[in-house]
Design a protein around this motif. Structure first.
Motif, short mmCIF file in Angstrom:
data_model
loop_
_atom_site.label_atom_id
_atom_site.label_comp_id
_atom_site.label_asym_id
_atom_site.label_seq_id
_atom_site.Cartn_x
_atom_site.Cartn_y
_atom_site.Cartn_z
N TYR A 1 29.94 42.16 -2.96
CA TYR A 1 28.50 41.95 -2.81
C TYR A 1 27.74 43.10 -3.46
N ASP B 1 40.05 42.99 -4.50
CA ASP B 1 39.57 42.76 -5.87
C ASP B 1 38.77 41.47 -5.99
N GLY B 2 38.34 40.94 -4.89
CA GLY B 2 37.67 39.64 -4.97
C GLY B 2 36.18 39.74 -5.22
N TRP B 3 35.47 38.88 -4.57
CA TRP B 3 34.02 38.77 -4.72
C TRP B 3 33.37 39.93 -3.98
N LEU C 1 31.03 30.62 1.16
CA LEU C 1 31.87 31.47 0.31
C LEU C 1 32.06 32.85 0.94
N VAL C 2 31.02 33.37 1.56
CA VAL C 2 31.15 34.64 2.28
C VAL C 2 32.22 34.50 3.36
N ASN D 1 35.60 34.35 1.75
CA ASN D 1 35.91 35.67 1.20
C ASN D 1 36.39 36.63 2.28
N GLU D 2 35.73 36.56 3.45
CA GLU D 2 36.04 37.53 4.50
C GLU D 2 37.07 37.04 5.50
N THR D 3 37.47 35.76 5.37
CA THR D 3 38.47 35.25 6.30
C THR D 3 39.84 35.14 5.62
N LEU D 4 39.87 34.59 4.41
CA LEU D 4 41.15 34.42 3.71
C LEU D 4 41.32 35.36 2.53
N GLY D 5 40.23 35.93 2.07
CA GLY D 5 40.36 36.98 1.05
C GLY D 5 40.46 36.48 -0.38
N ASP D 6 40.81 37.42 -1.25
CA ASP D 6 40.76 37.23 -2.71
C ASP D 6 41.52 35.99 -3.21
N LEU E 1 46.97 39.11 3.70
CA LEU E 1 45.81 38.71 2.91
C LEU E 1 45.33 39.89 2.09
N LYS E 2 44.62 39.60 1.01
CA LYS E 2 44.11 40.68 0.15
C LYS E 2 42.59 40.66 0.13
N PHE E 3 42.01 41.82 0.28
CA PHE E 3 40.54 41.88 0.35
C PHE E 3 39.95 42.91 -0.60
N SER F 1 37.69 43.84 5.73
CA SER F 1 36.41 43.23 5.33
C SER F 1 35.20 43.87 6.01
#
Lengths: 295, 493
Positions: free
Chosen positions: B17, B13-15, A246-247, A250-255, B9-11, B328
């Motif tokens: 940490y 408002d997601g998950w 999931l990390v 999350n960090e490759t394709l994003g939200d 890509l959007k970074f 990111s």
């Protein structure tokens, strides 16, 4: 599209990047929401010769209510052989959990194209929402990229409204370069998902290979504006590994990709480890594996 | 607008940490430190102190002695006295001490990592996974050479030089101490080391280890202070060898100061390395190499890939992917295990970096910074990209020593080589191509001491490191690193 000229991959760099995701430390709320998200992304799978209707019904119950005490989501789908699709469909009615069926002479893909199309149609008619096909690895390794491309397009057409997952069986393709090529073929031929493995050979999903497939999905999105989904399958059996994936997502394709619409885990044992971790987050204690149903 | 610009890509408002801070309960930092001379911590003759602070919040960590001339004299005297027996000790016994220091660093690795991040601002991930393990590895590596020097230089008699004055920078405090001390000891020299004034703590912790290791008194002495302390050391008549890592400006001063003396000198100075991306490169891995090249240790790296040269045909793709990758990168608390880019080492350095960002803006260059949040307290700088930087721009010519990347394009191999070499520096370079022949061709034509192919910022004790031109001379690491601490004489045959 000339699939002979797909991007180069440097294997060492790929592995190094994949390992970096493992160094993220996921704690507290992030862990809780990650565990729940991972659970909701599972394609709960049984693909055995000895599968029966009763076995599938039990699995469907687990899929809808992974745990009756915890406040947890249902999994994404139940994945079965075509002959058990109708059983699963009935058991999952109204739950929102999808029925996925393997097709196209799974797991080897060594059959006639017409039969593959027929099998796909049969599974869809039985009620499958999703089809997990295998590519013809033999043809791919012969360099018959157009054959592989056309076959995927053909199956996609046979799917109708069902979403198509294209299994590359990365463990049989050799190098990262080849896997990138197969990913591009599957994406451009219309696959809704690209999926790593059948789970039937020893080298199943790995993080570096999944990373390069996610990057193929990203590049496809950059070129076309169309989102496609990813499914690593096989070998992901513990919560920690699922969180690492999931990390990476999350960090490759994003939200936008952080839902079971765009990412799945093909796994059978993962659900219980996620539940065990979720229960631990709630109670502060690990419980014995005997407290979790084995379906 | 090309087609690839329309979908992004959007970074944001997601998950997210949760904070995952490394515990600091297990470390102890004294309120005040003396100097480590002749095997003991002693008070400075001048009783002057300066503060060392935590750059991520400005808190004072400890008071550090500022060594004056008398202190430096004492330290050099101790080293000179210790040289007599240390240089004659059975080399395999010398090795035992060095091995012991290496093991003790490993045993206290976690403590060292935390202190390094507290004092210097670098992310704990780097100090834990890179700085401290590599420092131990350098001691292990050179310990192994101590009794094999005659095999390193066949046909030569090897003799230690004497007292080595070693002045190290603030970007890799413990690692630079290891780079300097380990080969010096293995070759039979004694040492007076001066750590940088903003990051003295791990060197003082190393002094504790050296004391506990039972290393004979005076073999390693550690004096703290700023430039003045350094100049006393450089000018001391009983110093036989000077090893300096730091700015080119100070390097030039040292070279002037040692002219007409018999002191041996090695200088490891600044850099403005070109990281060169060809169109046949593995682009996604190259993106990681670019990120690692310039944002590793907040860009406080002399060999940082601070000039990015991209072949024009892939410039759009590389630019777009770099921007997405920046989103990111997590900037923040150095002690958080998830931090990718920590705090800038000092206020002065932050000011310097910011002044270069202003230069870029004034030059009208396209700038990009991510949306990531940066702590309001402490010294932080967002990772920054400047596009379409001209070869004549100050951003392409001067060493910024911060997280600022100057992006340029080229069309042909020759142009890439010409641009890469068009700098007074010559420390390092990176080449990204799928073609081995191209990589080797480039590596023979680039005027740089270290050239990485399809990777960047990789360090290993066995590999020599050092520069061309104004990046200095002499090599550290590997067999080459031994030579700088030995007098080699031809064997009579």
């Amino acid at each position: 599209m000339d699939f002979k000229n797909t991007p180069n991959i440097d294997q060492q760099g790929l592995i190094e990047r994949a390992n970096r995701f493992k160094s993220r430390s996921i704690k507290k709320e992030a862990k809780l929401s990650g565990l729940k998200l991972a659970l909701s992304m599972i394609d709960l799978t049984t693909l055995e010769g000895k599968d029966t209707k009763e076995k599938v019904k039990q699995l469907c119950m687990k899929a809808v209510h992974p745990d009756l005490e915890l406040n947890v989501p249902s999994v994404a789908a139940v994945c079965v052989y075509p002959s058990l699709v109708s059983t699963a469909k009935k058991a999952l009615k109204g739950s929102g959990v999808k029925v996925a069926s393997v097709a196209t002479a799974f797991p080897s893909g060594q059959s006639d194209q017409k039969l593959k199309v027929e099998e796909t149609k049969y599974a869809v008619n039985e009620g499958a929402d999703e089809i997990d096909m295998v590519i013809s690895r033999g043809k791919f390794l012969e360099g018959e990229y157009n054959y592989v491309f056309d076959e995927i397009a053909m199956i996609k057409e046979a799917c109708g409204k069902a979403r198509l997952k294209v299994i590359l069986e990365t463990g049989e393709l050799g190098t990262p370069d080849q896997i990138r090529k197969a990913s591009d073929i599957a994406l451009y031929a219309g696959g809704d998902f690209i999926k790593t493995s059948t789970g039937k050979i020893s080298q199943a999903a790995t993080m570096p290979i999944s990373l390069l497939m996610l990057e193929a999905i990203r590049d496809f999105y950059y070129k076309t504006g169309e989102m496609r989904a990813m499914k690593p399958a096989g070998g992901i059996s513990d919560a920690k590994t699922a969180l690492h994936y999931l990390v990476m997502l999350n960090e490759t394709l994003g939200d936008q990709w952080m839902s079971n619409q765009w990412f799945r885990f093909g796994a059978s044992r993962l659900a219980n480890d996620l539940l065990m971790q979720l229960k631990k987050q709630q109670s502060g204690f690990y419980q014995s594996a005997d407290y979790f149903s084995k379906d | 607008m090309t087609k690839t610009d329309s979908f992004s890509l959007k970074f944001n408002d997601g998950w997210k940490y949760d904070p995952a801070p490394e515990s600091i309960d297990h470390i102890s930092i004294a309120e005040q430190y003396g100097l480590f001379i002749n095997g003991e911590f002693v008070n400075s003759e001048g009783s002057k102190y300066f503060k060392t602070i935590n750059p991520s919040n400005g808190d004072t960590l400890s008071k550090i002695s500022e060594a004056n001339k008398k202190d430096v004299d004492k330290a050099v005297d101790a080293a000179k006295a210790a040289f007599k027996s240390w240089s004659k000790m059975d080399p395999s016994d010398r090795a035992k001490y060095i091995f012991r220091i290496a093991r003790m660093i490993q045993e206290r690795a976690r403590e060292f990592a935390v202190i390094e991040s507290l004092d210097g601002g670098k992310p704990i991930r780097e100090s834990r996974d890179i700085d401290i393990p590599l420092a131990a590895a350098h001691f292990f590596y050179y310990a192994g050479w101590a009794d094999k020097l005659e095999y390193a230089f066949p046909g030569k008699n090897t003799k230690p030089i004497g007292v080595a004055a070693q002045i190290i920078p603030w970007n890799f405090p413990l690692l630079m101490a290891a780079w300097k001390i380990a080969p010096a000891l293995a070759c039979g020299n004694t040492v007076v080391l001066k750590p940088a004034e903003t990051t003295p703590l791990t060197a003082l912790k190393l002094a504790e280890i050296i004391k506990d290791s039972g290393l004979p008194k005076g073999v390693v002495n550690i004096v703290t202070g700023a430039g003045k302390t350094g100049s006393y050391l450089v000018e001391h008549p009983d110093v036989d060898k000077i090893a300096f890592t730091g700015s080119t400006e100070v390097g030039k001063l040292i070279r002037r100061a040692t002219a007409e003396t018999n002191k041996k000198l090695t200088l490891e100075l600044g850099g403005k390395a070109a990281n060169i991306i060809f169109e046949d490169a593995p682009i996604d891995q190259a993106i990681e190499g670019i990120i690692n090249g310039i944002f590793f240790n907040q860009g406080h790296v002399c060999c940082a890939g601070s000039r990015l040269l991209v072949q024009e045909s892939v410039l759009d793709e590389v630019s777009k992917k770099l921007k997405a990758r920046l989103e990111s990168l997590i900037v923040g608390d150095p002690l958080d295990k998830n931090t990718d880019v920590g705090a800038i080492n000092s206020e002065a350095q932050l000011e310097k970096i910011n002044s270069y960002i202003q230069v870029g803006k004034k030059e009208g260059l396209e700038m990009f910074q991510s949306n990531s949040k940066v702590p309001s307290k402490g010294f932080f700088c967002k990772p920054t990209l400047f596009f379409n930087v001209a070869q004549s721009s100050r951003l392409a010519k001067e060493e910024i020593f911060g997280p600022v990347l100057a992006i340029q394009s080229f069309r042909t191999v020759d142009e890439a080589i010409e641009k890469a070499n068009n700098t007074p520096y010559g420390l390092s370079a990176g080449v990204w191509t799928d073609k081995g022949s191209k990589a080797f061709n480039m590596s023979s034509k680039l005027k740089a001491g270290v050239i990485w192919a399809n990777t960047y910022n990789k360090f290993d004790p066995t590999s020599p490191f050092g520069g061309y031109k104004e990046s200095g001379f002499g090599r550290e690491g590997g067999v080459h690193g031994l030579k700088e601490y030995l007098i080699l004489e031809n064997q009579e045959g």
